[in-house]
Design an enzyme around this catalytic site. Structure first.
Site, PDB file in Angstrom:
ATOM      1  NE  ARG A  59      -2.521   0.668   3.505  1.00  0.00           N
ATOM      2  CZ  ARG A  59      -2.183   1.267   4.594  1.00  0.00           C
ATOM      3  NH1 ARG A  59      -1.607   2.313   4.456  1.00  0.00           N
ATOM      4  NH2 ARG A  59      -2.028   0.563   5.718  1.00  0.00           N
ATOM      5  CE1 TYR A 112     -18.986   7.865 -15.128  1.00  0.00           C
ATOM      6  CE2 TYR A 112     -17.561   8.357 -13.117  1.00  0.00           C
ATOM      7  CZ  TYR A 112     -18.427   7.267 -13.954  1.00  0.00           C
ATOM      8  OH  TYR A 112     -18.757   6.049 -13.835  1.00  0.00           O
ATOM      9  CG  ASP A 184     -11.123  13.239 -15.617  1.00  0.00           C
ATOM     10  OD1 ASP A 184     -10.571  12.559 -16.265  1.00  0.00           O
ATOM     11  OD2 ASP A 184     -12.016  12.921 -14.821  1.00  0.00           O
ATOM     12  CE  LYS A 209     -14.142   4.592 -18.328  1.00  0.00           C
ATOM     13  NZ  LYS A 209     -13.980   5.023 -17.207  1.00  0.00           N
TER      14      LYS A 209
HETATM   15  N1  LCS Z   1     -13.320  10.481 -14.949  1.00  0.00           N
HETATM   16  C1  LCS Z   1     -14.040  10.369 -16.335  1.00  0.00           C
HETATM   17  C2  LCS Z   1     -13.874  11.290 -17.296  1.00  0.00           C
HETATM   18  C3  LCS Z   1     -14.766   9.094 -16.357  1.00  0.00           C
HETATM   19  O1  LCS Z   1     -15.305   8.930 -17.779  1.00  0.00           O
HETATM   20  C4  LCS Z   1     -14.627   8.199 -15.519  1.00  0.00           C
HETATM   21  C5  LCS Z   1     -15.302   6.901 -15.586  1.00  0.00           C
HETATM   22  C6  LCS Z   1     -14.124   8.330 -14.320  1.00  0.00           C
HETATM   23  C7  LCS Z   1     -13.490   9.460 -13.927  1.00  0.00           C
HETATM   24  C8  LCS Z   1     -13.957   7.255 -13.170  1.00  0.00           C
HETATM   25  O2  LCS Z   1     -13.307   6.242 -13.494  1.00  0.00           O
HETATM   26  P1  LCS Z   1     -13.566   4.827 -12.892  1.00  0.00           P
HETATM   27  O3  LCS Z   1     -13.426   4.763 -11.289  1.00  0.00           O
HETATM   28  O4  LCS Z   1     -14.595   4.127 -13.648  1.00  0.00           O
HETATM   29  O5  LCS Z   1     -12.205   4.022 -13.412  1.00  0.00           O
HETATM   30  N2  LCS Z   1     -16.459   6.801 -16.733  1.00  0.00           N
HETATM   31  C9  LCS Z   1     -17.106   6.084 -17.131  1.00  0.00           C
HETATM   32  C10 LCS Z   1     -18.072   6.351 -18.136  1.00  0.00           C
HETATM   33  O6  LCS Z   1     -18.103   7.178 -19.091  1.00  0.00           O
HETATM   34  N3  LCS Z   1     -18.680   5.066 -18.411  1.00  0.00           N
HETATM   35  O7  LCS Z   1     -18.501   4.216 -17.453  1.00  0.00           O
HETATM   36  C11 LCS Z   1     -17.438   4.652 -16.633  1.00  0.00           C
END
Ligand code: LCS
Length: 394
Positions: A59, A112, A184, A209
């Site tokens: 961690r 998001y 972001d 992503k």
């Molecule tokens: N920031 C952005 C711009 C995102 O699109 C997402 C997830 C996150 C943060 C959070 O990331 P995660 O914890 O899921 O790795 N976006 C998603 C979307 O547009 N569809 O499913 C997840």
């Protein structure tokens, strides 16, 4: 590799943070799948906990995770990175480090869903106040700044509207007000945009992503420009505990190596498909940073090296027509997420952004007819034929 920061983007993607294993000569970074590390003796353990270099407990740092952190930090032009269990763990690491009783954050209104809703629903318990603004006009960001504003937080391009925000202008506004600028960068990935080089202090990613790119890992990353900011984030992150697992880090290291190749191909497909749809009689509107019709097309050309592979559009006939489309396409999977090697299509108002109350959602232009597509790397003709066939049904 020597002088990695002077090399080209694809060389950095493949080599930054990677070292030939000194004991075995392994070229691929090994998975150090261990929770803890043995000390040579009591003094060595005390020295490691006293701040000397050395691994102690996963961690608090792990060589596989560190290889990925060094890789993404090099791609973004930052001083270091912190791997997180998910994109949301990365977002909350930043919020928790800088927000608390009596503080304020200014953020893009089209964020998001969970990045916005946690500020609206949970952080007020800790005395945090939030303002969500249309950050496509930096004057709205400036007007929302208060004495106690600690963070300006933008998504550009934003999820799911693909609206874009001027990083340089927001960095100046944030710094003039004594705040940090957080970007972001998930939609662009470091291959297409480097906000730290345009004045931002912190960049974060959902590596779920484009960076991982294979729809098989959930992961996040925070990169800081300044060592003091990194140290502060690290302290909070290690104690909150949303750190990465070494196997997760290894999978992302494997995925990131093809980031440039995947992004080039997906972007080429997205540009062709967006052009096809823009000229199609059944399409009401389309928003893609690569089309001149995008309201911030010039800004995108200035601050990004390419328009990316995600866009949003509305079909004539609104929500019902959009549902017919997403229910009948065969190449894209009807699924949330984006940035994988395969095409994905979804309906944000009822899925990724459903947590945002109707009035706020509409103000942020996340309308009921908005369909979001993340174009993948399939054979382009198959994607277009599929879309043309379904549009005939509407
Ligand atoms: N920031 C952005 C711009 C995102 O699109 C997402 C997830 C996150 C943060 C959070 O990331 P995660 O914890 O899921 O790795 N976006 C998603 C979307 O547009 N569809 O499913 C997840």
């Amino acid at each position: 590799m020597k002088d990695i920061n002077k090399r080209g983007m694809d060389t950095k993607i493949i080599h930054a943070g990677q070292h030939i294993d000194p004991t075995t000569g392994a070229v691929a970074t090994p998975i150090y799948q261990t929770s803890t590390f043995a000390f040579r003796d009591a003094d060595h353990g005390a020295a490691c906990f006293g701040g000397e270099p050395g691994y102690k407990y996963t961690r608090l740092g792990n060589p596989t995770t560190e290889a990925l952190e060094d890789n993404i930090a090099a791609l973004e032009g930052g001083c270091g990175g912190l791997g997180a269990a998910s994109g949301m763990a990365a977002v909350n690491m930043v919020y928790l480090t800088y927000l608390g009783m009596g503080t304020h954050i200014v953020a893009t209104e089209s964020l998001y869903g969970p990045s916005r809703m946690i500020l609206e629903n949970e952080y007020p318990r800790f005395g945090v106040e939030s303002s969500f603004v249309d950050s496509t006009n930096p004057e709205n960001v400036a007007a929302a700044m208060k004495e106690n504003t600690k963070l300006v937080y933008i998504e550009t391009p934003a999820n799911p509207t693909l609206s874009m925000t001027d990083v340089e202008a927001c960095a100046k506004i944030a710094h003039d007000g004594g705040a940090l600028l957080v970007v972001d960068n998930t939609f662009a990935s470091p291959y297409l945009q480097n906000p730290l080089l345009q004045g931002a202090d912190i960049v974060l990613h959902s590596m779920t992503k484009f960076i991982n790119g294979h729809t098989d890992v959930v992961a996040g990353m925070v990169v800081a420009k300044d060592p003091d900011v990194l140290a502060r984030l690290r302290t909070v992150h290690y104690n909150i505990g949303g750190t990465m697992d070494p196997h997760q880090a290894w999978l992302v290291l494997r995925g990131v190596k093809s980031l440039g190749l995947r992004m080039d191909r997906a972007q080429e497909n997205a540009m062709k498909l967006a052009t096809f749809l823009e000229n199609h009689e059944k399409i009401e509107w389309i928003r893609y940073p690569g089309l001149e019709s995008h309201p911030q097309y010039e800004l995108g050309k200035r601050q990004m090296r390419g328009p990316g592979a995600v866009f949003s559009f509305g079909v004539k006939g609104g929500l019902e027509a959009g549902k017919t489309l997403i229910n009948n396409v065969e190449v894209p999977a009807l699924a949330v997420s984006l940035g994988g090697i395969e095409s994905l299509i979804e309906h944000p108002a009822s899925m990724t952004h459903a947590s945002i109350p109707l009035e706020e959602r509409l103000k942020a232009e996340i309308t009921d007819d908005l369909v979001r597509i993340a174009v993948g790397c399939e054979t382009y003709e198959d994607i277009e034929k599929d879309m043309a066939r379904v549009l005939e049904m509407i």
